[in-house]
Design a protein around this motif. Structure first.
Motif, short mmCIF file in Angstrom:
data_model
loop_
_atom_site.label_atom_id
_atom_site.label_comp_id
_atom_site.label_asym_id
_atom_site.label_seq_id
_atom_site.Cartn_x
_atom_site.Cartn_y
_atom_site.Cartn_z
N GLN A 93 96.99 15.19 45.57
CA GLN A 93 95.86 14.53 46.23
C GLN A 93 94.70 14.35 45.25
O GLN A 93 94.07 13.29 45.21
CB GLN A 93 95.40 15.34 47.46
CG GLN A 93 94.31 14.66 48.25
CD GLN A 93 94.74 13.32 48.82
OE1 GLN A 93 95.89 13.14 49.23
NE2 GLN A 93 93.82 12.38 48.85
N SER A 94 94.41 15.35 44.44
CA SER A 94 93.34 15.25 43.45
C SER A 94 93.65 14.17 42.42
O SER A 94 92.77 13.39 42.03
CB SER A 94 93.14 16.59 42.74
OG SER A 94 92.71 17.56 43.65
N ASP A 112 93.14 10.80 44.09
CA ASP A 112 91.70 10.52 44.22
C ASP A 112 91.09 10.13 42.88
O ASP A 112 90.28 9.20 42.80
CB ASP A 112 90.97 11.73 44.80
CG ASP A 112 91.33 11.98 46.26
OD1 ASP A 112 91.92 11.08 46.89
OD2 ASP A 112 91.02 13.09 46.75
N ALA A 113 91.47 10.84 41.82
CA ALA A 113 90.94 10.52 40.49
C ALA A 113 91.42 9.14 40.04
O ALA A 113 90.65 8.37 39.45
CB ALA A 113 91.38 11.58 39.48
N GLN A 155 97.81 19.74 46.84
CA GLN A 155 96.40 19.61 46.46
C GLN A 155 96.27 18.90 45.11
O GLN A 155 95.40 18.05 44.94
CB GLN A 155 95.74 20.99 46.40
CG GLN A 155 94.30 20.98 45.99
CD GLN A 155 93.42 20.31 47.02
OE1 GLN A 155 93.71 20.32 48.21
NE2 GLN A 155 92.34 19.71 46.56
N LEU A 156 97.13 19.24 44.17
CA LEU A 156 97.10 18.60 42.86
C LEU A 156 97.42 17.11 42.97
O LEU A 156 96.77 16.27 42.34
CB LEU A 156 98.10 19.29 41.92
CG LEU A 156 98.22 18.68 40.52
CD1 LEU A 156 96.92 18.87 39.76
CD2 LEU A 156 99.38 19.29 39.78
#
Length: 107
Positions: free
Chosen positions: A23-24, A27-28, A20-21
């Protein structure tokens, strides 16, 4: 629950959190890329211009006299020097009417 199963569950939760980290972060990074920022700025500017043109058009339809007066004021502002020179010449012509008498005695 034994220690081994709780450990495996904790490892699975850590892997999910790590994914999740990642992917975040991805995305950022994509969101702050220069090409994306440039595209967003262009879209916002074009949207603001279109909205302001539509708003001005609506106001002009509602108050055509006010828009005409504002347009005339802007034209007079930009043409103030030629208009001032014209009125100055007219004033001089009207106030200094030529007389039949010459200014010098030897004519």
């Amino acid at each position: 629950m034994t220690q081994e199963t709780s450990y495996r569950a904790a490892v699975a939760r850590a892997e999910a959190a790590r994914a999740q980290l990642r992917q975040s972060a991805h995305d950022a990074g994509a969101r702050i890329a220069p090409a994306r920022l440039k595209q967003d700025v262009k879209a916002k500017i074009s949207g603001a211009v279109k909205n302001s043109v539509a708003r001005v058009g609506d106001k002009a339809r509602k108050n055509p006299v006010a828009v005409g007066a504002a347009g005339a004021a802007i034209l007079l502002y930009f043409a103030r020097r030629p208009v001032t020179a014209l009125f100055r010449r007219l004033y001089v012509r009207l106030t200094n009417a030529r007389s039949n008498e010459l200014e010098t005695d030897n004519g």
